[in-house]
Design a protein around this motif. Sequence first.
Motif, mmCIF file in Angstrom:
data_model
loop_
_atom_site.group_PDB
_atom_site.id
_atom_site.type_symbol
_atom_site.label_atom_id
_atom_site.label_comp_id
_atom_site.label_asym_id
_atom_site.label_seq_id
_atom_site.Cartn_x
_atom_site.Cartn_y
_atom_site.Cartn_z
ATOM 1 N N TYR A 1 90.555 111.115 -5.145
ATOM 2 C CA TYR A 1 91.354 109.916 -5.387
ATOM 3 C C TYR A 1 92.053 109.453 -4.115
ATOM 4 C CZ TYR A 1 90.942 109.485 -10.452
ATOM 5 O OH TYR A 1 90.466 109.247 -11.720
ATOM 6 N N ASP A 2 92.503 110.406 -3.306
ATOM 7 C CA ASP A 2 93.214 110.075 -2.071
ATOM 8 C C ASP A 2 92.637 110.882 -0.920
ATOM 9 O OD1 ASP A 2 95.409 108.268 -3.043
ATOM 10 O OD2 ASP A 2 95.837 110.035 -4.265
ATOM 11 N N ASN B 1 103.010 111.926 -12.473
ATOM 12 C CA ASN B 1 103.054 110.806 -11.518
ATOM 13 C C ASN B 1 101.655 110.300 -11.207
ATOM 14 O OD1 ASN B 1 105.833 110.885 -11.354
ATOM 15 N ND2 ASN B 1 105.860 112.169 -9.533
ATOM 16 N N PHE B 2 100.690 111.221 -11.093
ATOM 17 C CA PHE B 2 99.295 110.817 -10.860
ATOM 18 C C PHE B 2 98.781 109.995 -12.043
ATOM 19 C CE2 PHE B 2 94.879 111.658 -11.995
ATOM 20 C CZ PHE B 2 94.224 111.171 -10.877
ATOM 21 N N GLU C 1 100.517 108.264 -14.269
ATOM 22 C CA GLU C 1 101.200 106.971 -14.307
ATOM 23 C C GLU C 1 100.571 105.991 -13.315
ATOM 24 O OE1 GLU C 1 104.362 105.891 -16.192
ATOM 25 O OE2 GLU C 1 102.992 107.158 -17.334
ATOM 26 N N LYS C 2 100.118 106.490 -12.199
ATOM 27 C CA LYS C 2 99.548 105.637 -11.148
ATOM 28 C C LYS C 2 98.098 105.268 -11.427
ATOM 29 C CE LYS C 2 98.454 105.711 -6.189
ATOM 30 N NZ LYS C 2 98.496 106.551 -4.951
ATOM 31 N N ASN C 3 97.345 106.192 -12.027
ATOM 32 C CA ASN C 3 95.884 106.006 -12.102
ATOM 33 C C ASN C 3 95.330 105.794 -13.508
ATOM 34 O OD1 ASN C 3 94.941 106.623 -9.175
ATOM 35 N ND2 ASN C 3 96.390 108.262 -9.639
#
Length: 345
Positions: free
Chosen positions: A292-293, A339-340, A342-344
């Motif tokens: 992903y990053d 957090n991942f 929520e973002k993705n």
Amino acid sequence: MTFSNRLIQWYLENKRDLPWRNTTNPYPIWLSEIILQQTRVAQGLPYYERFIETFPTVFDLANASEEQVLKLWQGLGYYSRGRNLHKTAQIIAFELNGTFPTTYTELLKLKGIGSYTAAAIASFSQKEVVPVVDGNVFRILARYFDVETDISSATAKKEFTALANELIDSKQPDVFNQALMEFGALQCVPKNPNCSICVFKDSCAALQKKKVDLLPIKLKKTKVTERFFNYLVLEDERGHSIIQQRTAKGIWHNLYEFPLIESDKELNEKEVKEKISTTTFLTNELISLKPYDEKSVLHILSHQRLKIRFWELKVEGMLKNGIAREAVKKLPFPIVIFNFIEKNF
């Protein structure tokens, strides 16, 4: 003026207005003390308010599922506190008919309640003359009295507790303990305290001897372990993923996560694919794999540095035990995974 009188006077002039200070009910006091272990008030206060709103009585907390409690706890860290909170609520509600133990000694028998928390609850709710002793208290007393005892030593707790027992105001032990805690949080802070405005600037031994930055003494260093986590975020033709629960003891017990490959170093795509080929959880044909990053996420715990990377895996067909993304969001996760998501997602 004695140490305790001056401390209490400072507290009455400078204390923060916090909800758990306006009651002698042991339930909110206990709840606040558990939430504030290893946690600053600014971070813990919103959690306290959500817990009180969701579980206004110990019976409400006891009747909740552990999953509900952990979801509400999400982001606070030290999740064993949340699990112990829930178990203790069940003991108080179902075995003690909702009545908290009233003494320091009896409180110590409850799960997740150590000497500091027991002293706080007993003094705040019952005015029992027992001092709170934690890192803040070590720091204040070590500086004021120039105590050079290593606070990581086996005898430190006993020595500082004896000293606090000599100082505690027997008529208002609750106020004294609150004052000690508040003074450590607001004035006698670990780094760069503003000693020029301190009420003890004329009597603090560490200040007179220019030892404020040297005290308290802590010789034992915490060993930090580095770990590498590779989370596999699968997606089938329906957009479903696989989620699993961490049942082993250790960090994040009973929280949820994506399938995990732990390695002894950071992995590239080829290495991740090779690792996946040796696992049994994926029977679908792999269509694509990519990170992903570009870089891993560094997540620091008290004794561990986790380097975490999320990998996107698209697969053919439908995943066995696949879960829809909306359902994923309802589960309790470690904050770094939350957090991942929520973002993705």
